[in-house]
Design an enzyme around this catalytic site. Structure first.
Site: not given
Ligand code: C6P
Length: 404
Positions: A121, A198, A201, A224, A362
């Protein structure tokens, strides 16, 4: 026992019509919806104990402080961090990454190498480019293959004693692919590099164990994970958090201040300057409780059923191509239909009450790799249903008839 009909009752927003049709919310990778129990926690905070934390001797301040620190412990336990102070509250994944990137400016220098993956991202690309500009370090990229998986052979070739940091997402937001982070972390450690993962997600679908992963930094956003926007977390191993300088200066992050010299507070306060998102942090803890009560295994199994069903039905549509085809995926499907711009499909789906995201998500380098302007992305959550998968398929077929 996982019962989607009961779970949906927890989400008041799902029970509404958009353009006269029942809402089908399939933009969960952008932000998840909020269960009533989290909404109640937000209301309760402002109705009953809104106060600044770590500052007051008065009762409301103490209640707010206790609840905020309890939320930190819930997050610590959820990610299996060793100590509560290894969890830093931030405004979200983007800020967590920038905090680490900014701190590393004082730890790396010209000639060092930083490695990111081709699946990142923008929030895991731009801060490292800024860091390289500042320090003279070089940015290396682990390339991707056409199926969307990372070229691990090239990763191992690129890794060397100059590599100081490796950054990779646990799950790609644009393709839904689960990356082999265990292999990345262990190989990076073999050359002495630190690793930041990261988890923006991954965390809605997978419960990561940061100690088992032996990861140096892990970041995520509450919004999220059924929590509110504007709050997130950074996990950092104590030794790393102690090495990094503070990110911002201000109230709460100091020990003593004189005009001659300031000394900094210990962890976690060193990284939490100013009044934080108190209500958001507390609600983040409640959201984790909610998801843990359902259970991440049940969530993942159910979402996999939706993913399998949707993939099979989508592939029957003539001219439809799915990007990201590996066996390890979360319930995210990025696709295009030959000859139709993704935006046009998204706009027609919206008129039918179906929310998907269109565009580059993104993650422009992924779109450049496939030489496409963007994709339509349908991302599922545990509160979606098989009937909603069918509504998506019907909607796409209608859009195709209108646009071809
Ligand atoms: N992706 C999406 O639609 P923030 O905005 O700080 O909460 O999260 C940024 C971020 C970082 N990494 C990954 C892998 C992400 O997916 C995101 C957010 C959303 O895909 C909004 S752009």
């Amino acid at each position: 026992m996982f019962k989607v009909e009961d779970i949906r009752k927890d989400f008041p927003i799902l029970d509404q019509k958009i353009h006269g049709r029942p809402l089908v919310y399939l933009d969960n990778a952008a932000t998840s919806q909020t269960p009533q129990v989290v909404i109640d926690a937000i209301v309760e905070y402002y109705q009953n104990y809104n106060a600044n934390i770590h500052r007051g001797v008065h009762t409301l301040s103490q209640i707010a402080t206790d609840k905020y620190e309890e939320a930190r412990i819930k997050i610590q336990k959820h990610f299996n961090a060793n100590k509560p102070y290894e969890i830093i509250f931030t405004s979200g994944t983007t800020q967590s990454i920038n905090l680490v990137a900014s701190g590393f400016a004082s730890l790396i220098s010209e000639g060092d190498e930083i490695m990111i993956s081709a699946l990142e991202h923008h929030s895991n690309i731009v801060p490292w480019q800024m860091l390289c500009e500042k320090t003279g370090a070089t940015l290396q990229v682990i390339p991707m293959a056409v199926e969307g998986n990372l070229r691990m052979d090239v990763f191992h070739e690129l890794l060397n004693s100059k590599t100081k940091l490796v950054f990779c997402n646990h799950v790609s937001n644009a393709l839904g692919i689960v990356n082999p982070i265990e292999e990345i972390i262990s190989a990076a450690h073999n050359v002495g590099a630190a690793v930041l993962i990261d988890g923006a997600q991954a965390t809605p679908h997978i419960k990561p164990d940061v100690q088992a992963l032996d990861v140096d930094f892990y970041v995520a956003s509450a919004h999220k994970l059924c929590g509110p926007t504007g709050v997130g977390m950074l996990y950092g191993k104590q030794e790393w958090l102690e090495k990094l300088p503070p990110y911002q200066g201000g109230g709460e992050m100091i020990e003593t201040v004189t005009f001659e010299k300031t000394t900094y507070a210990g962890l976690p306060h060193k990284f939490e300057a100013g009044t934080p998102n108190i209500c958001g942090g507390i609600a983040f803890g409640v959201a984790l409780d909610y998801m843990n009560a359902i259970g991440f295994e049940a969530i993942r199994n159910y979402e996999n059923e939706l993913l399998g069903d949707a993939t099979e039905k989508l592939l029957q549509i003539d001219g439809l191509k799915i990007y990201g085809n590996t066996s390890e995926k979360t319930a995210v499907i990025s696709f295009n239909i030959e000859g139709i711009h993704p935006y046009d499909i998204g706009a027609i789906l919206d008129k039918l009450g179906i929310a998907v995201r269109t565009g580059h998500h993104c993650a422009q380098p992924i779109m450049d790799f496939y030489q496409i302007p963007g994709t339509v992305r349908a991302s599922f959550s545990f509160y979606n249903t098989k009937e909603e998968v069918d509504r998506l398929i019907e909607g796409i077929q209608k859009a195709k008839l209108m646009l071809c």
